[in-house]
Write an enzyme that holds these catalytic residues in place. Structure first.
Site, PDB file in Angstrom:
ATOM      1  N   SER A 183       0.852  -1.187   0.000  1.00 54.24           N
ATOM      2  CA  SER A 183       0.000   0.000   0.000  1.00 54.24           C
ATOM      3  C   SER A 183       0.886   1.235   0.000  1.00 54.24           C
ATOM      4  O   SER A 183       2.118   1.140  -0.026  1.00 54.24           O
ATOM      5  CB  SER A 183      -0.904   0.004   1.235  1.00 54.24           C
ATOM      6  OG  SER A 183      -0.114   0.113   2.415  1.00 54.24           O
ATOM      7  N   LYS A 184       0.271   2.410   0.044  1.00 52.73           N
ATOM      8  CA  LYS A 184       1.046   3.648   0.013  1.00 52.73           C
ATOM      9  C   LYS A 184       2.045   3.724   1.155  1.00 52.73           C
ATOM     10  O   LYS A 184       3.149   4.241   1.005  1.00 52.73           O
ATOM     11  CB  LYS A 184       0.105   4.849   0.046  1.00 52.73           C
ATOM     12  CG  LYS A 184      -0.632   5.088  -1.264  1.00 52.73           C
ATOM     13  CD  LYS A 184      -1.449   6.364  -1.215  1.00 52.73           C
ATOM     14  CE  LYS A 184      -2.142   6.614  -2.555  1.00 52.73           C
ATOM     15  NZ  LYS A 184      -2.947   7.849  -2.529  1.00 52.73           N
TER      16      LYS A 184
END
Length: 466
Positions: A238-239
């Protein structure tokens, strides 16, 4: 047979590390076998596809140097071809029009779930002879009802799917727009794709696509489904793990070939070698050596690799990347010799080109910013005599080079009965604004005689002012 691979991203989000690794594996396989690499933009999802995402894909591929031999092709520009194939399949009986309404399909799904069955379309319209006046139609593929589909996957090995578990997927929506799974089949057939290398989240799409290809009289390509990249905690990337646009790594000062080196090692190995040039990756890469287990993203390892490539590169290779980072700081220089000298002096002290640029501001501007703590410690009245004498001797040097500077300062330190650092630190703070820099002789030589003397004069004045 000429190997033909493709990278086919959907522009519904930003190009991130997982997509880049898939592109890299496809590119390397084509290059290793003297084949062809195609870039295809799968933009049939018109509601979610954006021009910005397309731009990131094209800019990212260019920055990484993953040059395509053909493309970019856009699926939205091939709609007439898809309609042509759909009409052909309808005429041949390998596709049919389905008039089931959304409500009818939802009711069917609910009944299947109530019976604890796997939800799937029952094929109600497969034998329908006449259209329904009260409903629009979609076009479905008439998937075989019996037998198996065997995928000889180059990463996962033999994977067998039962046709009875595969329902009749939609090839064209009620408004006539084709769907992803169908467009992929037509594109791979038309473009002569021999090897499809993609994420293993597509593995379940493969048997339907193979069945459609066979219905069209085309031989399926070889498939290789590569595992996902996970965060260090084992969760989906994810980010917070680094799943950002690949162009973010450009902004952060990573070298494109270092990023590719890092990604190729996520799930693939060639002995114990860690650092690869682009040419070495091409010579060694084999898709059959890719591990089927997921790999974890390690930002510290990426930083280490980036520094390794910075240290091994020719300084001139890094100059454009340093200049780009300086421009992001509002600085610039056309002095190639200075830029190369800064690279040599700083690359062991920085892990990215952004860090190098930030640490090298003082070389490219005369607007000095002093570290308050360093200035209080080293730019004092007590340092004026030594600074003034160092200034006098440096100004009198017939040649202003790192060697002559080092000799002059070493001699001064000996005469004063102190270590070289005692002389060098006040000089360093006066010349750079910081107590940290490359060796003082190299730093002053890069600044040049005129700028060095001007900064020492300003430093002495600062000492005297208290």
């Amino acid at each position: 047979m000429t190997v033909v691979t493709r990278f086919a991203p959907s522009p519904t989000g930003l190009l991130h590390l997982g997509g880049v690794r898939t592109a890299l594996f496809s590119w390397l396989y084509a290059r290793r076998h003297g084949g062809k690499f195609i870039l295809r933009i799968e933009d049939t999802d018109r509601e979610r596809s954006t021009d910005k995402a397309v731009g990131v894909i094209l800019d990212g591929m260019q920055w990484l140097g993953l040059d395509a031999d053909a493309g970019p092709y856009f699926q939205t520009q091939r709609f007439p071809r898809y309609r042509e194939v759909i009409e052909r399949m309808l005429a041949e009986g390998s596709a049919y029009r389905c008039y089931c309404t959304k409500q009818e399909l939802e009711a069917e799904r609910a009944q299947q779930l109530a019976r604890k069955e796997k939800p799937r379309y029952s094929g109600l319209c497969r034998a329908r002879a006449a259209p329904r006046a009260d409903a629009e139609s979609v076009v479905r593929f008439k998937n075989p009802l019996e037998g198996t589909v065997v995928v000889e996957d180059l990463v996962h090995g033999t994977v067998v799917f039962e046709n009875r578990e595969l329902d009749d997927l939609i090839m064209a929506r009620s408004d006539g727009t084709p769907t992803y799974n169908f467009c992929v089949v037509v594109d791979d057939m038309d473009m002569g794709i021999t090897h499809v290398i993609r994420g293993d989240d597509h593995l379940n799409n493969t048997p339907r696509q193979m069945n459609m290809l066979r219905a069209l009289g085309a031989a399926p390509p070889a498939y290789a489904h590569v595992p996902m990249i996970l965060g260090a905690d084992g969760a989906k990337l994810s980010k917070r793990h680094g799943a950002v646009s690949v162009l973010q790594y450009q902004e952060e000062g990573y070298l494109p070939w270092a990023l590719l080196n890092y990604l190729v090692r996520l799930g693939w190995a060639h002995g114990d070698q860690e650092v690869f040039t682009r040419e070495e990756m091409i010579a060694a890469f084999d898709i059959g050596d890719v591990n089927k287990a997921a790999s974890a993203f390690n930002p510290e390892k990426l930083l280490w690799l980036n520094q390794q490539h910075m240290m091994r590169a020719q300084p001139a290779q890094l100059v454009p990347y340093l200049r780009e980072q300086l421009r992001r700081l509002g600085l610039d220089s056309n002095d190639e010799a200075l830029l190369e000298g800064v690279v040599r002096a700083q690359r062991e002290r920085a892990k990215t080109l952004k860090e190098m640029a930030e640490n090298s501001r003082f070389f490219f501007t005369d607007e000095m910013e002093f570290d308050p703590k360093a200035a209080r410690k080293y730019l004092t009245a007590a340092e004026v005599p030594a600074l003034a004498e160092a200034r006098r001797r440096l100004g009198a040097l017939p040649q202003f080079s790192a060697e002559t500077i080092h000799d002059a300062l070493s001699t001064l330190a000996t005469e004063l009965g102190v270590g070289l650092g005692k002389v060098a630190q006040p000089l360093r703070v006066a010349a750079t604004g910081s107590a940290v820099s490359p060796p003082i002789d190299a730093t002053l030589a890069l600044l040049g005689r005129e700028r060095t003397l001007a900064r020492l004069d300003a430093g002495i004045a600062r000492c005297q002012a208290g």
